[in-house]
Design a protein around this motif. Sequence first.
Motif, PDB file in Angstrom:
ATOM      1  N   SER A 186      -2.296 -11.769  -1.327  1.00  0.00           N
ATOM      2  CA  SER A 186      -3.227 -11.747  -0.194  1.00  0.00           C
ATOM      3  C   SER A 186      -2.772 -10.748   0.866  1.00  0.00           C
ATOM      4  O   SER A 186      -3.587 -10.003   1.431  1.00  0.00           O
ATOM      5  N   ILE A 187      -1.463 -10.732   1.142  1.00  0.00           N
ATOM      6  CA  ILE A 187      -0.931  -9.772   2.113  1.00  0.00           C
ATOM      7  C   ILE A 187      -1.049  -8.355   1.569  1.00  0.00           C
ATOM      8  O   ILE A 187      -1.381  -7.413   2.302  1.00  0.00           O
ATOM      9  N   ALA A 188      -0.789  -8.185   0.276  1.00  0.00           N
ATOM     10  CA  ALA A 188      -0.926  -6.856  -0.337  1.00  0.00           C
ATOM     11  C   ALA A 188      -2.351  -6.345  -0.212  1.00  0.00           C
ATOM     12  O   ALA A 188      -2.577  -5.168   0.089  1.00  0.00           O
ATOM     13  N   ALA A 189      -3.320  -7.222  -0.432  1.00  0.00           N
ATOM     14  CA  ALA A 189      -4.727  -6.837  -0.303  1.00  0.00           C
ATOM     15  C   ALA A 189      -5.021  -6.407   1.131  1.00  0.00           C
ATOM     16  O   ALA A 189      -5.695  -5.399   1.367  1.00  0.00           O
ATOM     17  N   ALA A 190      -4.490  -7.152   2.104  1.00  0.00           N
ATOM     18  CA  ALA A 190      -4.689  -6.800   3.513  1.00  0.00           C
ATOM     19  C   ALA A 190      -4.015  -5.461   3.828  1.00  0.00           C
ATOM     20  O   ALA A 190      -4.559  -4.639   4.573  1.00  0.00           O
ATOM     21  N   SER A 191      -2.841  -5.239   3.252  1.00  0.00           N
ATOM     22  CA  SER A 191      -2.114  -3.987   3.459  1.00  0.00           C
ATOM     23  C   SER A 191      -2.926  -2.785   2.987  1.00  0.00           C
ATOM     24  O   SER A 191      -3.036  -1.769   3.689  1.00  0.00           O
ATOM     25  N   VAL A 192      -3.531  -2.910   1.821  1.00  0.00           N
ATOM     26  CA  VAL A 192      -4.327  -1.812   1.259  1.00  0.00           C
ATOM     27  C   VAL A 192      -5.571  -1.550   2.100  1.00  0.00           C
ATOM     28  O   VAL A 192      -5.887  -0.397   2.427  1.00  0.00           O
ATOM     29  N   SER A 227       0.817  -1.227   0.000  1.00  0.00           N
ATOM     30  CA  SER A 227       0.000   0.000   0.000  1.00  0.00           C
ATOM     31  C   SER A 227       0.843   1.265   0.000  1.00  0.00           C
ATOM     32  O   SER A 227       0.413   2.306  -0.508  1.00  0.00           O
ATOM     33  N   LYS A 228       2.064   1.199   0.550  1.00  0.00           N
ATOM     34  CA  LYS A 228       2.920   2.388   0.615  1.00  0.00           C
ATOM     35  C   LYS A 228       3.391   2.819  -0.774  1.00  0.00           C
ATOM     36  O   LYS A 228       3.829   3.943  -0.967  1.00  0.00           O
ATOM     37  N   LYS A 229       3.317   1.910  -1.746  1.00  0.00           N
ATOM     38  CA  LYS A 229       3.771   2.223  -3.099  1.00  0.00           C
ATOM     39  C   LYS A 229       2.640   2.747  -3.985  1.00  0.00           C
ATOM     40  O   LYS A 229       2.862   3.041  -5.154  1.00  0.00           O
TER      41      LYS A 229
END
Length: 254
Positions: A191-197, A107-109
């Motif tokens: 999956s982790i990226a989705a959670a991050s966002v 999400s930081k990107k």
Amino acid sequence: MKKLTINQIKKRLTEKPEDTFFLKELESDTRRGVQQLLRSQQKQREYDQELKQQFTNMNTYENSLKKEGYLRIAGIDEVGRGPLAGPVVAASVVLPDDFYLLGLTDSKKLSKQKRENYAAYIHENALAVGIGIATASEIDQHNIYEATKIAMSRALDNINYPCEYLLLDAMKLPVDLPQTSLIQGDSKSISIAAASVVAKVTRDEMMEDLAEVYPAYRFDNHMGYGTKDHLEALNKHGATKEHRKSFAPVKAIL
């Protein structure tokens, strides 16, 4: 045959970007505007290919686990460890097999607008989403590392879905489920990226709400991080109940 105008060519390329015969025809068109369109089209194709490869790479862990028989995989991530104020927020997300969202990453990107668009798409298309928070007072009580685990555990509890395996960003949870902790997992697992966002958008919305309660601190500008403006507001107005009093800059003021 009358040549198409630049605008007509642009429209056709937008409607049929993969028309190889038309693209080949354009290569012999010496007009500068046409050649610029072709270069732009080529760059877009290369960018799209990069995004597709990125998406494939970020499904590696999920696909491997599914081959082992784990079908309900939850990605879990948190945001908000570093700020001086506000909660730490975690999200757990289970994605369907046909989930497809090019460009989804840490999400930081991502820009604020992209994060919000992606979060809405994830909420709409995920099999399950859970949110967990640990408050500023809980962070002070337990320390930020333990509070992060509390938020993640709550996100898992709130997902209300029978998960079989956990993929986490640099953490492990004390739960009776097989799990893998990935360093920089939000750039390695979809999956982790989705959670991050989801976690980032959720926390930003909470901080924007707090900005209305405490306008002098302008939480909507810095989301609680220790910016110059935030530190000046702390020195001038003192700490609110949303500040983490165990964090050095707040502790020094108190």
